[in-house]
Design a protein around this motif. Sequence first.
Motif, PDB file in Angstrom:
ATOM      1  N   ASN A  38      -5.470 -16.678  21.893  1.00 20.77           N
ATOM      2  CA  ASN A  38      -4.375 -17.321  21.152  1.00 20.77           C
ATOM      3  C   ASN A  38      -4.607 -17.357  19.644  1.00 20.77           C
ATOM      4  N   TYR A  39      -5.260 -16.331  19.104  1.00 18.96           N
ATOM      5  CA  TYR A  39      -5.355 -16.152  17.663  1.00 18.96           C
ATOM      6  C   TYR A  39      -4.317 -15.123  17.223  1.00 18.96           C
ATOM      7  N   GLN A  40      -3.818 -15.285  16.001  1.00 15.66           N
ATOM      8  CA  GLN A  40      -2.965 -14.255  15.392  1.00 15.66           C
ATOM      9  C   GLN A  40      -3.886 -13.226  14.740  1.00 15.66           C
ATOM     10  N   VAL A  41      -3.735 -11.958  15.095  1.00  6.69           N
ATOM     11  CA  VAL A  41      -4.685 -10.938  14.658  1.00  6.69           C
ATOM     12  C   VAL A  41      -4.008  -9.922  13.746  1.00  6.69           C
ATOM     13  N   LEU A  42      -4.647  -9.657  12.607  1.00  2.00           N
ATOM     14  CA  LEU A  42      -4.252  -8.582  11.707  1.00  2.00           C
ATOM     15  C   LEU A  42      -5.365  -7.548  11.711  1.00  2.00           C
ATOM     16  N   THR A  43      -5.035  -6.269  11.573  1.00  8.30           N
ATOM     17  CA  THR A  43      -6.064  -5.230  11.629  1.00  8.30           C
ATOM     18  C   THR A  43      -5.957  -4.282  10.446  1.00  8.30           C
ATOM     19  N   ALA A  44      -7.111  -3.770  10.037  1.00  8.04           N
ATOM     20  CA  ALA A  44      -7.188  -2.764   8.978  1.00  8.04           C
ATOM     21  C   ALA A  44      -8.267  -1.763   9.363  1.00  8.04           C
ATOM     22  N   SER A  45      -8.036  -0.479   9.061  1.00  9.21           N
ATOM     23  CA  SER A  45      -8.949   0.573   9.510  1.00  9.21           C
ATOM     24  C   SER A  45      -9.966   0.989   8.452  1.00  9.21           C
ATOM     25  N   ASN A  46      -9.903   0.402   7.253  1.00  9.40           N
ATOM     26  CA  ASN A  46     -10.926   0.671   6.233  1.00  9.40           C
ATOM     27  C   ASN A  46     -10.978  -0.504   5.256  1.00  9.40           C
ATOM     28  N   GLY A  47     -12.007  -0.517   4.432  1.00  9.46           N
ATOM     29  CA  GLY A  47     -12.224  -1.654   3.549  1.00  9.46           C
ATOM     30  C   GLY A  47     -11.137  -1.845   2.515  1.00  9.46           C
ATOM     31  N   LYS A  48     -10.643  -0.762   1.945  1.00 10.33           N
ATOM     32  CA  LYS A  48      -9.612  -0.868   0.918  1.00 10.33           C
ATOM     33  C   LYS A  48      -8.340  -1.485   1.500  1.00 10.33           C
ATOM     34  N   GLU A  49      -7.941  -1.013   2.688  1.00  8.78           N
ATOM     35  CA  GLU A  49      -6.767  -1.560   3.352  1.00  8.78           C
ATOM     36  C   GLU A  49      -6.998  -3.026   3.719  1.00  8.78           C
ATOM     37  N   GLY A  50      -8.232  -3.341   4.126  1.00  8.69           N
ATOM     38  CA  GLY A  50      -8.566  -4.713   4.504  1.00  8.69           C
ATOM     39  C   GLY A  50      -8.440  -5.689   3.345  1.00  8.69           C
ATOM     40  N   VAL A  51      -8.912  -5.291   2.171  1.00  6.94           N
ATOM     41  CA  VAL A  51      -8.809  -6.157   0.991  1.00  6.94           C
ATOM     42  C   VAL A  51      -7.344  -6.416   0.662  1.00  6.94           C
ATOM     43  N   ALA A  52      -6.525  -5.366   0.709  1.00  9.89           N
ATOM     44  CA  ALA A  52      -5.103  -5.519   0.403  1.00  9.89           C
ATOM     45  C   ALA A  52      -4.439  -6.478   1.396  1.00  9.89           C
ATOM     46  N   MET A  53      -4.785  -6.379   2.664  1.00 13.96           N
ATOM     47  CA  MET A  53      -4.181  -7.256   3.675  1.00 13.96           C
ATOM     48  C   MET A  53      -4.658  -8.698   3.507  1.00 13.96           C
ATOM     49  N   ALA A  54      -5.925  -8.861   3.135  1.00 14.79           N
ATOM     50  CA  ALA A  54      -6.446 -10.215   2.911  1.00 14.79           C
ATOM     51  C   ALA A  54      -5.728 -10.881   1.753  1.00 14.79           C
ATOM     52  N   LEU A  55      -5.504 -10.135   0.688  1.00 15.47           N
ATOM     53  CA  LEU A  55      -4.811 -10.698  -0.471  1.00 15.47           C
ATOM     54  C   LEU A  55      -3.373 -11.048  -0.140  1.00 15.47           C
ATOM     55  N   GLU A  56      -2.737 -10.271   0.722  1.00 18.32           N
ATOM     56  CA  GLU A  56      -1.336 -10.507   1.062  1.00 18.32           C
ATOM     57  C   GLU A  56      -1.166 -11.636   2.068  1.00 18.32           C
ATOM     58  N   HIS A  57      -2.037 -11.678   3.104  1.00 19.50           N
ATOM     59  CA  HIS A  57      -1.803 -12.575   4.245  1.00 19.50           C
ATOM     60  C   HIS A  57      -2.673 -13.826   4.255  1.00 19.50           C
ATOM     61  N   LYS A  58      -3.715 -13.897   3.415  1.00 20.23           N
ATOM     62  CA  LYS A  58      -4.583 -15.079   3.332  1.00 20.23           C
ATOM     63  C   LYS A  58      -5.049 -15.547   4.720  1.00 20.23           C
ATOM     64  N   PRO A  59      -5.860 -14.738   5.408  1.00 17.67           N
ATOM     65  CA  PRO A  59      -6.295 -15.103   6.762  1.00 17.67           C
ATOM     66  C   PRO A  59      -7.227 -16.316   6.749  1.00 17.67           C
ATOM     67  N   ASP A  60      -7.365 -16.940   7.938  1.00 20.04           N
ATOM     68  CA  ASP A  60      -8.279 -18.078   8.089  1.00 20.04           C
ATOM     69  C   ASP A  60      -9.712 -17.628   8.309  1.00 20.04           C
ATOM     70  N   LEU A  61      -9.909 -16.376   8.750  1.00 18.43           N
ATOM     71  CA  LEU A  61     -11.257 -15.837   8.972  1.00 18.43           C
ATOM     72  C   LEU A  61     -11.176 -14.319   8.914  1.00 18.43           C
ATOM     73  N   ILE A  62     -12.249 -13.688   8.432  1.00 12.96           N
ATOM     74  CA  ILE A  62     -12.295 -12.225   8.320  1.00 12.96           C
ATOM     75  C   ILE A  62     -13.515 -11.716   9.066  1.00 12.96           C
ATOM     76  N   ILE A  63     -13.313 -10.702   9.907  1.00 12.89           N
ATOM     77  CA  ILE A  63     -14.398 -10.012  10.600  1.00 12.89           C
ATOM     78  C   ILE A  63     -14.394  -8.580  10.094  1.00 12.89           C
ATOM     79  N   CYS A  64     -15.549  -8.114   9.610  1.00 12.26           N
ATOM     80  CA  CYS A  64     -15.569  -6.838   8.889  1.00 12.26           C
ATOM     81  C   CYS A  64     -16.794  -6.008   9.266  1.00 12.26           C
ATOM     82  N   ASP A  65     -16.562  -4.745   9.556  1.00 12.94           N
ATOM     83  CA  ASP A  65     -17.652  -3.793   9.760  1.00 12.94           C
ATOM     84  C   ASP A  65     -18.346  -3.521   8.426  1.00 12.94           C
ATOM     85  N   ILE A  66     -19.605  -3.095   8.489  1.00 15.57           N
ATOM     86  CA  ILE A  66     -20.320  -2.791   7.246  1.00 15.57           C
ATOM     87  C   ILE A  66     -20.144  -1.327   6.862  1.00 15.57           C
TER      88      ILE A  66
END
Length: 348
Positions: A25-53
Amino acid sequence: MEKILLIEDNREILDNMSEILELANYQVLTASNGKEGVAMALEHKPDLIICDIMMPVLDGFGVLHLLHKNETLQRTPFIFITARTDRNEQRRGMEQGADDYITKPFEGTELLNAVASRLKRSAELRQDKQSNTTQVLRHLTEKELLDSLKNNKPVAHYKKKQQIYSAGNKPQFLYYITQGKVKTSKRNEEGKELIIGLYNEGDFFGYQAMLQESAYQEDAEAMDDTSLLLIPQQDFELLINQHPPVMRKFVQLLAKNTAEREQQLIGIAYNSLRKKVAEAILLLDKKFNDSGNDYTLHISRDNLAAMAGVAKESLIRTLGDFRNESLIQLKEGDIIITDREKLAAIIS
């Protein structure tokens, strides 16, 4: 529902994590690379981020570095996932501000436990911060409480005649004027404007809709080049709900504005043309003249007519009469008050 952003270049892992978290029951957003992930974080302001290295375009360390430069995201819980167990790599991530590590391959329960733990800790930290802020504010004076509203707030700049908000908009901010002047007004079906509020440097405005829990009933526009502090609605509501002196202050301001508006409407309904114009000029003088000396009103004829509730042509004729009677001077469109007492006598 908490919002979680997953940044992972392996499609299979990304889909598996997304499915597990959505089942929880979490709302999930996904990104396939770091650049896309940063853009989505800035737009959607998630409560938590899980990120590959290890990712193309921008790796996990780069993502963490960029997010920590953003004030609104730097405290967002951040979990690294990695196939490597190198302690130096883990230490590097923790030194940069990562909250946790999950090593691939991992079980679904391990992922859920890490997420739940970090979200709980984040909520506790927010609660502690709010509690500490409340304890501090409890001992402040009314002025200090009001000043606390203005601390560290963003500033917005508006050009002359630029609209700040419109009737029908939902309120998002309490506004505080640091420079310039603002008018609030209403228009009838034919588009005729009536100015119902004037605000100067040091004034708050926009609070009536918040107190009434309604949309704005009027338009707000900058009369000069104007700078405003934008105070988020939740900050304002938190302060007035927990501190009765602040609530009382804004209720008093609301009552004062209502009384002035009622007096204005009575004058428009029953006063003569001369009285309406004289009253509008003296109201501007009272609002914007701090010196008490001869004062130059920098206001358009349209705005002055909208304040007085008269036609522009009638206003211009009356200003000419006042000039001929040496009550005012007209200079390059401005109005200079030269005999305040005689103007006051017109409306007495």
